[in-house]
Design a protein around this motif. Structure first.
Motif, mmCIF file in Angstrom:
data_model
loop_
_atom_site.group_PDB
_atom_site.id
_atom_site.type_symbol
_atom_site.label_atom_id
_atom_site.label_comp_id
_atom_site.label_asym_id
_atom_site.label_seq_id
_atom_site.Cartn_x
_atom_site.Cartn_y
_atom_site.Cartn_z
ATOM 1 N N PHE A 150 0.828 -1.204 0.000
ATOM 2 C CA PHE A 150 0.000 0.000 0.000
ATOM 3 C C PHE A 150 0.866 1.259 0.000
ATOM 4 N N VAL A 151 1.962 1.225 0.741
ATOM 5 C CA VAL A 151 2.888 2.359 0.729
ATOM 6 C C VAL A 151 3.489 2.551 -0.671
ATOM 7 N N CYS A 152 3.797 1.456 -1.343
ATOM 8 C CA CYS A 152 4.321 1.549 -2.710
ATOM 9 C C CYS A 152 3.297 2.185 -3.646
ATOM 10 N N VAL A 153 2.027 1.828 -3.472
ATOM 11 C CA VAL A 153 0.975 2.428 -4.288
ATOM 12 C C VAL A 153 0.885 3.924 -4.029
ATOM 13 N N LEU A 154 0.923 4.306 -2.743
ATOM 14 C CA LEU A 154 0.828 5.729 -2.404
ATOM 15 C C LEU A 154 2.044 6.510 -2.889
ATOM 16 N N SER A 155 3.204 5.876 -2.888
ATOM 17 C CA SER A 155 4.417 6.577 -3.311
ATOM 18 C C SER A 155 4.365 6.982 -4.772
ATOM 19 N N THR A 156 3.615 6.253 -5.578
ATOM 20 C CA THR A 156 3.511 6.625 -6.994
ATOM 21 C C THR A 156 2.770 7.940 -7.189
ATOM 22 N N MET A 157 1.994 8.371 -6.178
ATOM 23 C CA MET A 157 1.289 9.644 -6.289
ATOM 24 C C MET A 157 2.249 10.826 -6.259
ATOM 25 N N MET A 158 3.442 10.628 -5.733
ATOM 26 C CA MET A 158 4.413 11.718 -5.642
ATOM 27 C C MET A 158 5.236 11.882 -6.910
ATOM 28 N N ILE A 159 5.060 10.985 -7.870
ATOM 29 C CA ILE A 159 5.819 11.048 -9.127
ATOM 30 C C ILE A 159 4.939 11.686 -10.198
ATOM 31 N N PRO A 160 5.319 12.822 -10.760
ATOM 32 C CA PRO A 160 4.507 13.444 -11.821
ATOM 33 C C PRO A 160 4.356 12.511 -13.013
ATOM 34 N N GLY A 161 3.169 12.466 -13.553
ATOM 35 C CA GLY A 161 2.906 11.584 -14.686
ATOM 36 C C GLY A 161 3.718 11.925 -15.913
ATOM 37 N N GLN A 162 4.111 13.202 -16.052
ATOM 38 C CA GLN A 162 4.879 13.607 -17.224
ATOM 39 C C GLN A 162 6.250 12.947 -17.271
ATOM 40 N N LEU A 163 6.780 12.555 -16.090
ATOM 41 C CA LEU A 163 8.104 11.932 -16.068
ATOM 42 C C LEU A 163 8.101 10.539 -16.697
#
Length: 280
Positions: free
Chosen positions: A112-125
């Protein structure tokens, strides 16, 4: 006047609140009003004047718009992409959120933490990596790379997990298991109806986000007939200059479905909240 209003049960504080709300409503509606008014004027008027009253050139702007780009084809493309993506986001976000909330398995918290961590990565990257991956799978210039990522929506999973934690009692799930229902049937028959307000709320965010998506379709779709509405509107030009009048008409056409969808779905949110209050 203040004494008269007090006699009618309207306090000075309430008047101030109403005035503030009217001011906020005016500020929120002013861009929409300006957009509609601008769509009825010529490019010269839009560029040089402060427009407050409607003009007489809406049909001229609309004619140039449909002559420049297949705007209604783009409209249908956006409808297909948006509704399909929103449906996938809502269903799988509710399913995964329910799994994280009500099932215990090894590594659940870390995952679940791994899923939440993806929210901090901008989609444009990740757009370059997505482009290369879709090229390997021969999915470029199709709707698959635009629709399929909607299955894994980190914010949707987080939001649905929180709503399941607060809205789905464990006793209801146990009663369903006692009655012989399988886990899939429990999810569809018991959990989803309880999540109606949450689904409506997430649906608004997902619908607006996907309807206004611009960068990903522009990069992954090469055929102009496959482009959604925002990309087509941005490509509206008259000879070598941007045709602002036609562009504003396209924006008006683009905004109407969002307003309709919001007006329909918001009733589900209000009715769900009201039902919960009555049950409480």
């Amino acid at each position: 006047m203040f004494i008269i209003l007090r006699g009618k049960g309207i306090s000075f504080g309430r008047i101030v609140v109403y005035l503030l709300l009217l001011a906020v409503a005016f500020l929120c509606l002013m861009p929409f009003y300006s957009m509609i008014i601008s769509s009825t004027h010529t490019n010269a008027d839009i560029a040089r004047k402060l427009l407050l009253l409607p003009g007489k050139h809406f049909m001229d702007n609309y004619t140039r718009l449909v002559d420049t780009v297949p705007i209604w084809r783009g409209f249908l493309n956006s409808v297909f992409i948006t509704f399909t993506s929103t449906a996938l986001t809502l269903y799988f976000s509710a399913l995964v959120g329910y799994g994280f909330s009500k099932f215990n398995f090894k590594g659940k918290d870390i995952l679940f933490v791994c899923v939440l961590s993806t929210m901090m990565i901008p989609g444009q990257l990740g757009i370059i990596g997505l482009y290369k991956m879709m090229d390997i799978f021969h999915m470029l210039n199709t709707y698959f790379p635009i629709i399929l990522p909607s299955i894994s929506n980190a914010f949707g999973v987080f939001f649905m997990k929180q709503m399941v934690d607060s809205s789905v009692p464990a006793e209801i799930l146990e009663s369903g298991r006692i009655d012989g229902c399988g886990e899939v049937k429990i999810f569809h028959r018991l959990v989803l109806p309880l999540l109606t307000p949450a689904i409506a709320t997430l649906g608004i965010f997902s619908f607006i986000g996907k309807w206004n998506e611009f960068l990903t379709p522009m990069i992954l779709l090469f055929d102009n007939n496959l482009q959604p509405l925002p990309v087509m509107i941005a490509s509206v030009k008259s000879q070598f200059a941007t045709d602002f009048g036609a562009m504003y008409v396209g924006i008006v056409i683009s905004v109407i479905p969002i307003l309709i969808f919001f007006s329909i779905v918001s009733k589900k949110i209000i009715s769900g909240i009201t039902a919960g209050a009555l049950k409480g």
